[in-house]
Design an enzyme around this catalytic site. Sequence first.
Site, PDB file in Angstrom:
ATOM      1  CE  LYS A  89      -0.091   0.926   4.857  1.00  0.00           C
ATOM      2  NZ  LYS A  89      -0.971   1.667   5.664  1.00  0.00           N
ATOM      3  CB  SER A 129      -8.147   3.488  -0.678  1.00  0.00           C
ATOM      4  OG  SER A 129      -7.529   4.923  -0.650  1.00  0.00           O
ATOM      5  CE1 TYR A 154      -3.181   3.379  -2.151  1.00  0.00           C
ATOM      6  CE2 TYR A 154      -2.995   0.896  -1.449  1.00  0.00           C
ATOM      7  CZ  TYR A 154      -3.458   2.161  -1.503  1.00  0.00           C
ATOM      8  OH  TYR A 154      -4.567   2.218  -0.376  1.00  0.00           O
ATOM      9  CE  LYS A 158      -6.357  -0.638  -0.991  1.00  0.00           C
ATOM     10  NZ  LYS A 158      -6.565  -1.854  -0.379  1.00  0.00           N
ATOM     11  CG  ASN A 204       0.815   7.559   4.650  1.00  0.00           C
ATOM     12  OD1 ASN A 204       0.627   6.493   4.915  1.00  0.00           O
ATOM     13  ND2 ASN A 204       0.676   8.231   3.543  1.00  0.00           N
TER      14      ASN A 204
HETATM   15  C1  WQD Z   1      -1.351  13.999   3.498  1.00  0.00           C
HETATM   16  C2  WQD Z   1      -1.084  15.417   3.211  1.00  0.00           C
HETATM   17  C3  WQD Z   1       0.553  15.655   1.513  1.00  0.00           C
HETATM   18  C4  WQD Z   1       3.695  13.830   4.281  1.00  0.00           C
HETATM   19  C5  WQD Z   1      -2.172   8.404   1.062  1.00  0.00           C
HETATM   20  C6  WQD Z   1      -2.597   7.460  -0.110  1.00  0.00           C
HETATM   21  C7  WQD Z   1      -4.000   7.067   0.346  1.00  0.00           C
HETATM   22  C8  WQD Z   1      -3.751   6.368   1.811  1.00  0.00           C
HETATM   23  C9  WQD Z   1      -3.453   7.328   2.695  1.00  0.00           C
HETATM   24  C10 WQD Z   1      -3.437   4.148   1.853  1.00  0.00           C
HETATM   25  C11 WQD Z   1      -1.055  15.750   1.748  1.00  0.00           C
HETATM   26  C12 WQD Z   1       0.971  16.269   2.846  1.00  0.00           C
HETATM   27  C13 WQD Z   1       2.585  14.453   3.739  1.00  0.00           C
HETATM   28  C14 WQD Z   1       4.701  14.780   4.471  1.00  0.00           C
HETATM   29  C15 WQD Z   1       3.347  16.543   3.704  1.00  0.00           C
HETATM   30  N1  WQD Z   1      -2.905   5.263   1.978  1.00  0.00           N
HETATM   31  N2  WQD Z   1       2.211  15.736   3.761  1.00  0.00           N
HETATM   32  N3  WQD Z   1       4.411  16.179   4.132  1.00  0.00           N
HETATM   33  O1  WQD Z   1      -1.433  11.342   0.191  1.00  0.00           O
HETATM   34  O2  WQD Z   1      -3.364  12.113   1.027  1.00  0.00           O
HETATM   35  O3  WQD Z   1      -3.079   9.340   0.924  1.00  0.00           O
HETATM   36  O4  WQD Z   1      -2.301   7.856   2.211  1.00  0.00           O
HETATM   37  O5  WQD Z   1      -4.611   3.591   1.755  1.00  0.00           O
HETATM   38  O6  WQD Z   1      -4.281   5.738  -0.541  1.00  0.00           O
HETATM   39  O7  WQD Z   1      -2.830   7.831  -1.340  1.00  0.00           O
HETATM   40  O8  WQD Z   1      -1.775  10.928   2.350  1.00  0.00           O
HETATM   41  O9  WQD Z   1      -0.306  11.341   4.749  1.00  0.00           O
HETATM   42  O10 WQD Z   1       0.795  11.159   2.370  1.00  0.00           O
HETATM   43  O11 WQD Z   1      -0.387  13.187   2.718  1.00  0.00           O
HETATM   44  O12 WQD Z   1       3.172  17.950   3.607  1.00  0.00           O
HETATM   45  O13 WQD Z   1       5.839  14.454   5.003  1.00  0.00           O
HETATM   46  O14 WQD Z   1      -0.032  15.558   3.893  1.00  0.00           O
HETATM   47  O15 WQD Z   1       1.241  16.711   0.621  1.00  0.00           O
HETATM   48  O16 WQD Z   1      -1.323  16.852   1.444  1.00  0.00           O
HETATM   49  P1  WQD Z   1      -2.281  11.119   1.083  1.00  0.00           P
HETATM   50  P2  WQD Z   1      -0.434  11.490   3.188  1.00  0.00           P
END
Ligand code: WQD
Length: 343
Positions: A89, A129, A154, A158, A204
Amino acid sequence: MPEKQTILVTGGTGFIGSHTCVELIEQGYDVVVLDNLVNSKVESLNRIERITGTRPRFYEVDILDREALERLFAEEPDISCVIHFAGLKAVGESCKKPWEYYHNNIAGSLELFDVMRAHGCKNLIFSSSATVYGDPEFVPITEECPKHTPTNPYGKTKTMLEDILVDLSAADAEWNIVLLRYFNPIGAHPSGLMGEDPNGIPNNLMPYITQVASGKLEELGVFGDDYDTPDGTGVRDYIHVMDLAVGHVKSIEFMAGKHGVNVFNLGTGIGYSVLDVVHAFESANGLTIPYRIKPRRAGDIACCYASAEKAERDMGWKAQYGIEEMCADSWRWQSMNPDGYGD
Ligand code: WQD
């Protein structure tokens, strides 16, 4: 006392899977866990047992191993429903290893579905998701919002698995399927004994923040502040993992006696920006999170948050935890377990 319903949780030693096991046990279900431990650790089973007093029966199985799946279903003939979390994932990794993601997530799931039906088990809750909406046509996102091709393998797995399950159901009306579209799962069990334990540098936002808070990482990089959002940073619908766990138990109750495919968003209906989360984390925990604005991350969208009305109307499920509780629970887990579940 009614017979305990046996639930197979694939990926049950993972972040959402393990928290769902806790809720299932506490709601009186008999729980069996399948996991290949590629991205999780058996220690999470010890934590489930410490919290609930019950240890799920565990099978170290890869869903691609059909013979092992057959043995599991032969040894566990009472499985009445499968909650299918098992899958690779990591968005970024999937772009580097598309074959592995399609092989594991698609071919592995097809093996699982085939062995399920061979053993007469056609009740399935699938871990989907919000990524299936791509850059959503509108927010808040309802289940009717058109699906768009995700920007990474990924996310495509889904979407493909949802479509496969719709086709299985159209061809065999005995299938009884719930697709749960998670938004952004964060938080941890309030005991601090269980939580998110990503391999390596977190992709994340929340696990990255907690590792900055613990000093493991120096500062948070905020990926872009020029989006069309209130403060320019990305907006997401963060949902507590325990609210997600409850959503799975509610789904089991909802699907009793039904057939066909039902789709539910599991979100709070509230969008928070990156800086909102940083400030909520600082307020909830009395800490300062140093951050620096960096360029946008490829593939990111500006804004994504759910309408959770359908799950509330049809299943009586509504997220209970707020953002500060999510931040407090995430930090409690990280501070009590600096190295996650360990080696
Ligand atoms: C959240 C926000 C980033 C890290 C992903 C997958 C989704 C699910 C959840 C699996 C965004 C910002 C992030 C960092 C940042 N995964 N960010 N600095 O991308 O919304 O979703 O994870 O099931 O399918 O797509 O989550 O936590 O990566 O990002 O600024 O170091 O935080 O740009 O706006 P995302 P995320």
